[in-house]
Design an enzyme around this catalytic site. Structure first.
Site: not given
Length: 405
Positions: A95, A137, A208, A276
């Site tokens: 960062y 995070e 993915y 798609g």
């Protein structure tokens, strides 16, 4: 907390960011990679070349500036980006590097207009925003590593098998090389896959969507081979996976991530709309809903060019046939003669609102959609025109988040 004068200064830059935001982020990435080429291992090079990443960052910076006095309002966006950061391996030490080069890019592009007052205000604002990301995070890293079957970083998985689902989409079944358990995931989430292609200087990381069912001892991802066209070259990673990776090969993936998730607590009807390869998270949702044995209405709508590129069709039809409250509709934009002869589709052309209103049994439903950006814009607009509340509309971007409105 930011002072009122800092907030006022940041807000004064909103019109400037609207005009020069992409120029600033483009310059930022140039300066960042020149000074820290190792960070190229974290970024999608294709998105950089096509300008998608620069636009996405410009949108994020603009949103932060416009909402600097109420950052809690963009927390959902922060969480979405934080999921991506965790899956990529972005760490707190990155960062300060990003902040340094972002401020330098603002100064470089705006010149004398970027006064010391503006640069100092943005330095303060960036520090606050970075702290929010780091905190969010940190929790995500802890959860990913400490859950049953979880892990930190990238873990080796063996390709158990490959299955061709259409002319352009292949499924990869992945099992952990160490034979241990794997982390759970929620339908709609994705894996990040780290690929080292022979002859390439940097690693490639791609996300993915998981197309399988949670709770199994393997992950399934169904990946489209991105063939080149006109001004777009072949997709380096997708073509490599399709052509070079075989059963028995090892791929490195990070634990499942993503904030696009099926809400299983809402018992209203569900409408799943895809275009798609955007059907992959929708199939995961459909399979999960089928496993729950709940007797609620589910409408599955998929748009494809033609039957040759329509993946997982048989799987969807089988699931729908087993559940009386389920229905599936397929739309082909350019059907083949065989598609016509076999009546493989329900509508020719594109999804539109009048047709949606005919096939969706209840307007009061949860809507999930995913696909190419133009497709998503059209679906989003149709749902808004129908008066669907924003809280009932959920979508996932493949690649950097864009703007649907």
């Amino acid at each position: 907390m930011l002072s009122q004068s800092t907030i006022a200064t940041i807000k004064s830059t909103v019109p400037v960011l609207e005009i020069h935001g992409v120029a600033i982020t483009k310059r930022f990435y140039e300066m960042l990679f020149e000074s820290h080429p190792e960070l190229l291992n974290l970024f999608n090079h294709a998105n950089q070349k096509q300008g998608k990443q620069q636009t996405a960052l410009a949108n994020a910076v603009y949103a932060a500036a416009a909402n600097i006095d109420k950052l809690e309002s963009i927390l959902p966006v922060v969480k979405g980006i934080a999921h991506k950061h965790r899956s990529l391996g972005v760490k707190p030490e990155h960062y300060p590097i990003v902040g340094q080069h972002l401020l330098a890019a603002i100064k470089d592009v705006l010149g004398d207009a970027a006064t010391d007052e503006i640069i100092n205000a943005w330095a303060d604002a960036y520090g606050v925003i970075a702290s929010v990301f780091i905190d969010v995070e940190k929790d995500m890293y802890t959860e990913a590593a400490t859950q049953r079957g979880g892990w930190d970083g990238f873990r080796p998985f063996k390709v158990e098998r490959k299955v061709e689902e259409s002319d352009v989409i292949t499924s990869f079944y992945l099992v952990p090389e160490d034979g241990g358990p794997i982390a759970a995931f929620q339908p709609g989430q994705y894996l990040s896959m780290k690929i080292d292609i022979p002859g390439e200087n940097h690693s490639h990381i791609r996300q993915y969507s998981l197309s399988g069912t949670p709770g199994l001892p393997f992950y399934r991802v169904s990946i489209k081979r991105e063939d080149g066209r006109r001004d777009h070259p072949d997709g380096r990673v997708s073509v490599y996976l399709h052509k070079a990776i075989q059963a028995g090969d090892v791929l490195h993936i990070s634990a499942p991530a993503g904030d696009f998730k099926l809400d299983q607590n809402d018992t209203r009807p569900i409408v799943l709309i895809s275009g798609g390869v955007g059907l992959t998270p929708m199939v995961s949702m459909l399979r999960t809903l089928a496993d729950t044995k709940e007797n609620r209405s589910v409408t599955f709508i998929h748009a494809a060019q033609h039957g040759g590129v329509h993946a997982l069709k048989g799987e969807v039809e089988e699931l729908v046939s087993q559940h009386p409250a389920y229905s599936a509709y397929f739309i082909y934009n350019n059907p083949t003669d065989e598609d016509r002869e076999t009546k493989a589709f329900h509508k020719e052309g594109y999804i539109d609102l009048p047709w949606l209103q005919k096939v969706v049994p209840s307007k009061d439903a949860k809507y999930y959609f995913c696909g190419p950006l133009p497709f998503m814009k059209a679906v989003n607009q149709a749902l808004k025109d129908w008066g669907i509340p924003s809280e009932d509309i959920h979508f996932e971007f493949f690649g950097p988040a864009g703007a649907l409105d």
